[in-house]
Design a protein around this motif. Structure first.
Motif, PDB file in Angstrom:
ATOM      1  N   ARG A  89      -6.127  23.404  41.337  1.00  0.00           N
ATOM      2  CA  ARG A  89      -5.661  23.341  39.948  1.00  0.00           C
ATOM      3  C   ARG A  89      -4.741  22.131  39.759  1.00  0.00           C
ATOM      4  O   ARG A  89      -4.895  21.377  38.811  1.00  0.00           O
ATOM      5  N   LYS A 122      -7.488  15.766  34.375  1.00  0.00           N
ATOM      6  CA  LYS A 122      -7.982  16.628  33.296  1.00  0.00           C
ATOM      7  C   LYS A 122      -8.745  15.855  32.211  1.00  0.00           C
ATOM      8  O   LYS A 122      -9.836  16.256  31.794  1.00  0.00           O
ATOM      9  N   ILE A 127      -9.990  24.895  34.435  1.00  0.00           N
ATOM     10  CA  ILE A 127      -8.790  24.599  35.229  1.00  0.00           C
ATOM     11  C   ILE A 127      -7.834  25.774  35.110  1.00  0.00           C
ATOM     12  O   ILE A 127      -7.207  26.189  36.084  1.00  0.00           O
ATOM     13  N   PRO A 156     -10.574  27.649  38.431  1.00  0.00           N
ATOM     14  CA  PRO A 156     -10.792  26.266  38.896  1.00  0.00           C
ATOM     15  C   PRO A 156     -11.957  26.126  39.870  1.00  0.00           C
ATOM     16  O   PRO A 156     -12.611  25.080  39.907  1.00  0.00           O
TER      17      PRO A 156
END
Ligand code: ATP
Ligand code: MG
Length: 527
Positions: free
Chosen positions: A289, A296, A307, A311
């Motif tokens: 994560r 991201k 996420i 994840p």
């Protein structure tokens, strides 16, 4: 072209016809034989079970249960659930068009109203109370906000329209998966049922582990395409109880490979991985994560959402643009606890000992908590992107999660439809022989002999076609040919009178005369 009949099989379901069904039977017969040699016994399970069994066992977070299940209707038990049920029906019938703002507004308003009223009713105990209700609510809320977000985006291209259609579809699917009353569902898979049966019949009292296999139809509401159907068939097996010795994992995998080898399935690729346990996986997930958060904005919307939610599932992504990013993420194999690392190493060793060829794939994951350690997947040739023919893994926590004693477990499910497709791809030129002997009888006098010959040949196990009415010689031979018969047995007045029968081999046209006993002997030998 033939006129379209009024009734057709529902899209995503199929009729299986001869001669293809002969192949299905061969596959299933081979499964019975091979699995028996490994000590497995067959279990036959119901085709529907309580929705909650699947919700709990497979997990509402999965597509399979979250939105692909066929839930069967049931009577509402009070006014609140009945009102909500009607509102839901109204929403389901709404035609939502991107060109019609009013349809969009009504759809969103109705969904929001449903969400608010459902949550109130849930809180007050006026609707069916079930463990995963909050997950169902979260899904629907998320689908609704996804839909709202989409409306903010520029609508220029076809892709947007696809996303729009999918968002409406998702909202309706998640809406349909809120349980207003205790329902049943068609089974989307069978591991949950096997574990339920293990508990229900106290199978932990038998010598452990218990080895069971099943075959039969499964049901998932998916978009039909090659190798993907609403009703499809699985052949699966589970080993329950006893130890979690790595040799068990290896033997289960060996058994699938032996089964595939017996069928001469081509282009097989076995991938294995370990996903750790309750102790080490959460640490890895956190690490993943953290790493994912750093990248991201380079990820697509699905992965961005995952996420937070799960994840591990980002590793499943097939999105082209995400591949280079995923390649740089940490591997779970480097973060296993000592026990899991040992177990994984031993599984690989045991596979080698059995001569099973595998490839490690660190991206092979299952997102559910009770899945642990060994996971594997097998792909075959000729299937396009639906090329997975078997998925499996260890699930030591599942029986306990369903209310049974702590129980080790490992199993797999083979997609039989895909297995058959792959076999057909690899074997396109095989002749379709459906009869051994076509009895070409001519004249009333020959008929009684033909009937007797048919009986004797069938008793000896040959596939025989005995035409019900007399045919001319040429017609009989062409019929025999069309049926793909290997031989035509010619029985005319003379043959019967002389007691000397003519056998014609259709492939090369050769003819030989036999007496009745010699004929049977000859056919037996040339089988
Ligand atoms: P996929 O990623 O292809 O959707 P899955 O992860 O949903 O597969 P599993 O639940 O592991 O599949 O089921 C095991 C096997 O069942 C799959 O490998 C596949 O061969 C088969 N299978 C799954 N869904 C379908 C379907 N809708 N139609 C035909 N076969 C299917
Ligand atoms: Mg699937």
């Amino acid at each position: 072209m033939a006129k379209k009949s009024k009734f057709q099989a529902i899209k995503g379901t199929r009729d299986l016809l001869p001669p293809e069904t002969a192949l299905w039977n061969r596959v299933e017969q081979t499964a019975h034989e091979v699995f028996a040699t490994f000590g497995f016994g067959e279990i036959r399970l119901p085709i529907f079970e309580s929705t909650e069994l699947f919700a709990r066992a497979v997990g509402l977070e999965t597509d399979i249960v979250g939105k692909e299940m066929f839930i069967l209707d049931r009577e509402y038990d009070n006014k609140t659930s009945s009102d909500l049920g009607h509102l839901r029906e109204t929403i389901n019938f709404m035609v939502v068009s991107s060109a019609n703002q009013q349809s969009i507004d009504s759809f969103r308003q109705a969904l929001s109203k449903f969400l608010v009223e459902y949550q109130e009713a849930l809180h007050e105990g006026l609707v069916y109370q079930y463990e995963h209700a909050h997950v169902s609510v979260a899904h629907l809320a998320e689908a609704l906000s996804g839909f709202a977000g989409l409306l903010e985006l520029p609508r220029a291209d076809n892709r947007w329209q696809d996303l729009f259609d999918k968002a409406v579809y998702d909202c309706k699917e998640y809406l349909g998966h809120i349980l207003l009353e205790g329902t049943n569902a068609l089974r989307p898979e069978a591991t949950a049922s096997v574990c339920r049966a293990y508990i229900e019949h106290n199978l932990q009292q038998l010598p452990q582990p218990v080895r069971l296999y099943y075959l039969g139809p499964m049901f998932r509401r998916e978009r039909p395409q090659k190798g993907r159907y609403l009703q499809f068939y699985q052949i699966g097996a589970e080993v329950l109880g006893g130890s979690d010795a790595p040799a068990i994992d290896a033997e289960v995998i060996e058994m699938v490979m032996v089964f595939f080898d017996k069928l001469e399935l081509q282009g097989l690729q076995l991938e294995v991985n370990s996903i750790g346990c309750r102790d080490c996986r959460p640490r890895y997930v956190e690490l993943l994560r953290t790493e994912l958060l750093k990248v991201k904005d380079q990820l697509g919307p699905d992965s961005q959402r995952r996420i937070e939610t799960n994840p591990l599932r980002v590793l499943d992504s097939k999105l082209e643009s995400e591949q280079p990013i995923i390649a740089t993420l940490p591997h779970i194999a480097d973060h296993l606890c000592e026990d899991c690392a040992k177990h994984y190493a031993a599984v690989k060793q045991h596979l080698e000992l059995r001569g099973v060829i595998y490839r490690e794939n660190w991206r092979l994951v299952r997102g559910l908590d009770y899945y642990m350690r060994t996971t594997f997947e097998i792909t075959a040739q000729g299937l396009g992107s639906q090329n997975a023919v078997c998925g499996g893994g260890r699930y030591d926590g599942l029986v306990e999660l369903l209310g049974g004693p702590p129980t080790k477990g490992i199993g797999f499910a083979i997609g039989e439809d895909r297995l058959i497709l792959s076999l057909q791809e690899g074997n396109k030129t095989q002749p379709k022989q459906t009869r051994d002997v076509y009895i070409a009888w001519m004249s009333e006098q020959a008929y009684a002999t033909a009937v007797r010959a048919a009986k004797d040949l069938r008793n000896a196990g040959f596939r025989v076609e005995l035409p019900p009415t007399e045919q001319k010689f040429g017609k009989a031979l062409s019929q025999a040919d069309k049926l793909g018969a290997k031989y035509a047995l010619i029985l005319g007045q003379d043959e019967v009178a002389e007691g000397s029968w003519t056998l014609k081999t259709l492939a090369d046209g050769t003819q030989t005369k036999f007496t009745e006993p010699d004929l049977l002997e000859h056919l037996r030998k040339s089988r």
